[in-house]
Design a protein around this motif. Sequence first.
Motif, PDB file in Angstrom:
ATOM      1  N   LYS A  64      -3.902  13.656  -0.015  1.00  0.00           N
ATOM      2  CA  LYS A  64      -4.921  12.710  -0.469  1.00  0.00           C
ATOM      3  C   LYS A  64      -4.485  11.337   0.001  1.00  0.00           C
ATOM      4  O   LYS A  64      -3.535  10.763  -0.518  1.00  0.00           O
ATOM      5  CB  LYS A  64      -5.046  12.741  -1.998  1.00  0.00           C
ATOM      6  CG  LYS A  64      -5.988  13.797  -2.521  1.00  0.00           C
ATOM      7  CD  LYS A  64      -6.262  13.583  -4.001  1.00  0.00           C
ATOM      8  CE  LYS A  64      -7.317  14.566  -4.500  1.00  0.00           C
ATOM      9  NZ  LYS A  64      -7.635  14.345  -5.924  1.00  0.00           N
ATOM     10  N   GLY A  65      -5.183  10.813   0.972  1.00  0.00           N
ATOM     11  CA  GLY A  65      -4.783   9.549   1.565  1.00  0.00           C
ATOM     12  C   GLY A  65      -3.890   9.778   2.774  1.00  0.00           C
ATOM     13  O   GLY A  65      -3.219  10.808   2.889  1.00  0.00           O
ATOM     14  N   ARG A  98       0.899   4.319  -2.522  1.00  0.00           N
ATOM     15  CA  ARG A  98       0.689   5.666  -1.957  1.00  0.00           C
ATOM     16  C   ARG A  98       1.802   6.621  -2.375  1.00  0.00           C
ATOM     17  O   ARG A  98       1.543   7.758  -2.780  1.00  0.00           O
ATOM     18  CB  ARG A  98       0.620   5.557  -0.431  1.00  0.00           C
ATOM     19  CG  ARG A  98       0.659   6.888   0.329  1.00  0.00           C
ATOM     20  CD  ARG A  98      -0.648   7.628   0.172  1.00  0.00           C
ATOM     21  NE  ARG A  98      -0.675   8.867   0.930  1.00  0.00           N
ATOM     22  CZ  ARG A  98      -0.148  10.017   0.529  1.00  0.00           C
ATOM     23  NH1 ARG A  98       0.487  10.077  -0.631  1.00  0.00           N
ATOM     24  NH2 ARG A  98      -0.250  11.111   1.262  1.00  0.00           N
ATOM     25  N   LEU A 119      -6.747   3.443   3.925  1.00  0.00           N
ATOM     26  CA  LEU A 119      -6.665   4.891   4.155  1.00  0.00           C
ATOM     27  C   LEU A 119      -5.493   5.508   3.392  1.00  0.00           C
ATOM     28  O   LEU A 119      -5.590   6.632   2.891  1.00  0.00           O
ATOM     29  CB  LEU A 119      -6.523   5.181   5.651  1.00  0.00           C
ATOM     30  CG  LEU A 119      -7.765   4.946   6.514  1.00  0.00           C
ATOM     31  CD1 LEU A 119      -7.442   5.181   7.984  1.00  0.00           C
ATOM     32  CD2 LEU A 119      -8.918   5.834   6.079  1.00  0.00           C
ATOM     33  N   MET A 120      -4.390   4.767   3.287  1.00  0.00           N
ATOM     34  CA  MET A 120      -3.230   5.294   2.564  1.00  0.00           C
ATOM     35  C   MET A 120      -3.510   5.475   1.077  1.00  0.00           C
ATOM     36  O   MET A 120      -3.079   6.458   0.471  1.00  0.00           O
ATOM     37  CB  MET A 120      -2.017   4.372   2.752  1.00  0.00           C
ATOM     38  CG  MET A 120      -1.215   4.657   3.996  1.00  0.00           C
ATOM     39  SD  MET A 120       0.444   3.945   3.915  1.00  0.00           S
ATOM     40  CE  MET A 120       0.070   2.199   3.995  1.00  0.00           C
ATOM     41  N   ILE A 121      -4.219   4.530   0.477  1.00  0.00           N
ATOM     42  CA  ILE A 121      -4.427   4.592  -0.976  1.00  0.00           C
ATOM     43  C   ILE A 121      -5.735   5.295  -1.347  1.00  0.00           C
ATOM     44  O   ILE A 121      -6.048   5.435  -2.528  1.00  0.00           O
ATOM     45  CB  ILE A 121      -4.400   3.178  -1.599  1.00  0.00           C
ATOM     46  CG1 ILE A 121      -5.566   2.328  -1.089  1.00  0.00           C
ATOM     47  CG2 ILE A 121      -3.069   2.492  -1.302  1.00  0.00           C
ATOM     48  CD1 ILE A 121      -5.676   0.966  -1.753  1.00  0.00           C
ATOM     49  N   SER A 122      -6.474   5.736  -0.339  1.00  0.00           N
ATOM     50  CA  SER A 122      -7.756   6.402  -0.583  1.00  0.00           C
ATOM     51  C   SER A 122      -7.545   7.849  -1.030  1.00  0.00           C
ATOM     52  O   SER A 122      -6.418   8.358  -1.050  1.00  0.00           O
ATOM     53  CB  SER A 122      -8.601   6.384   0.691  1.00  0.00           C
ATOM     54  OG  SER A 122      -8.058   7.287   1.651  1.00  0.00           O
ATOM     55  N   ASP A 123      -8.653   8.513  -1.360  1.00  0.00           N
ATOM     56  CA  ASP A 123      -8.620   9.937  -1.717  1.00  0.00           C
ATOM     57  C   ASP A 123      -9.154  10.813  -0.586  1.00  0.00           C
ATOM     58  O   ASP A 123      -9.462  11.989  -0.801  1.00  0.00           O
ATOM     59  CB  ASP A 123      -9.445  10.192  -2.986  1.00  0.00           C
ATOM     60  CG  ASP A 123      -8.743   9.675  -4.230  1.00  0.00           C
ATOM     61  OD1 ASP A 123      -7.502   9.660  -4.245  1.00  0.00           O
ATOM     62  OD2 ASP A 123      -9.440   9.272  -5.186  1.00  0.00           O
ATOM     63  N   SER A 147       0.833  -1.212   0.000  1.00  0.00           N
ATOM     64  CA  SER A 147       0.000   0.000   0.000  1.00  0.00           C
ATOM     65  C   SER A 147       0.863   1.257   0.000  1.00  0.00           C
ATOM     66  O   SER A 147       0.522   2.258  -0.638  1.00  0.00           O
ATOM     67  CB  SER A 147      -0.921   0.009   1.224  1.00  0.00           C
ATOM     68  OG  SER A 147      -1.747  -1.120   1.237  1.00  0.00           O
TER      69      SER A 147
END
Length: 238
Positions: free
Chosen positions: A131-132, A117, A167-171, A113
Motif C-alpha cells: 500500500k503506497g 510510510r 505516492l509513498m503515503i497513499s493507499d 514522507s
Amino acid sequence: MKFIKHLPNFLTICNALLGCFALFFLFVESFGYSNSEKYYCIILLIFIAAIFDFLDGFFAKFLNVKSNLGSQLDSFSDLISFAVVPAFLLIYYLSIHEFSLYVKLTPLIIILSSIYRLSKFNLLESSNHFKGLPTPANAMFFLGLPSLLLYLNEFVLISIVLVFSFLMISDFKFYSFKSLKNKDEKQFLFVLILLQLVIIIFSFVYDAELASLLSFMILAYILSCFIISGINKEASSN
C-alpha cells in the motif's frame, strides 16, 4: 545456531551501515574521487543496501524468526539508506547546479514522507502487495535523478518530489515480487518487462547516462502497477 537466529537483524544492520557509509562518502570524504565517481559509488552502496533489505526479510520468513525488534530495526535502517541518503544526495547535486534555496529544501519532504510510510508499513498485515510506493523503489528513483538535473527546471523538480512523496503515503496498490502466481500479478510482470525492454533500447539509441536508467525503470514499475490496477478495476466493474 544462535547466530543463525540473529542473521536477519545482522543483515538489517548491514543495510543501515551501508547507508551511513554513503552519507560519510557524500559529505566527509571523497577519497580523491571525482563527483561523478562519488555519485556512482553511492548508488552502488545503496543498491547493495537494497539487497540486504531483501535478504533480511527473506531469512526472517525462512527461519521463522520475525520479531518486533526486527521490524523496528528494518524501518530505521530503511530510513537511513532509502530516505536520508537519496534526499541529501539530491540536495548535494541541487547545490552544485545552483538551484534556489527553496528547491534545495524540497527533498527533505522525501524524508518526512518516508517516516510516515515506514511507520504505516509496520502497522499493516503482511501482504503480497504494497500500500503506497515502497521506500526502496522511491530511493532508486531519486538516486538516478541527479543525472537528469540538466533537463529539469525548478517547477518540475518540486512537482516530482511532491508526487513521489504522495505516492509513498497513499493507499495505491503496488505489486511486490514476493508472489507472482495470480493472473494480475503475471500481467504486471509482463507489462513491466515490456516497458523495461523499451527503456533499455531507448537508452542505447540515445546514449542515456547509466544512472538515469534507475529513474526510468522505477517509472516503468509505477506505470505497470497503475496499468494493471486500472485494467482489473475496469474488468470488475463490467
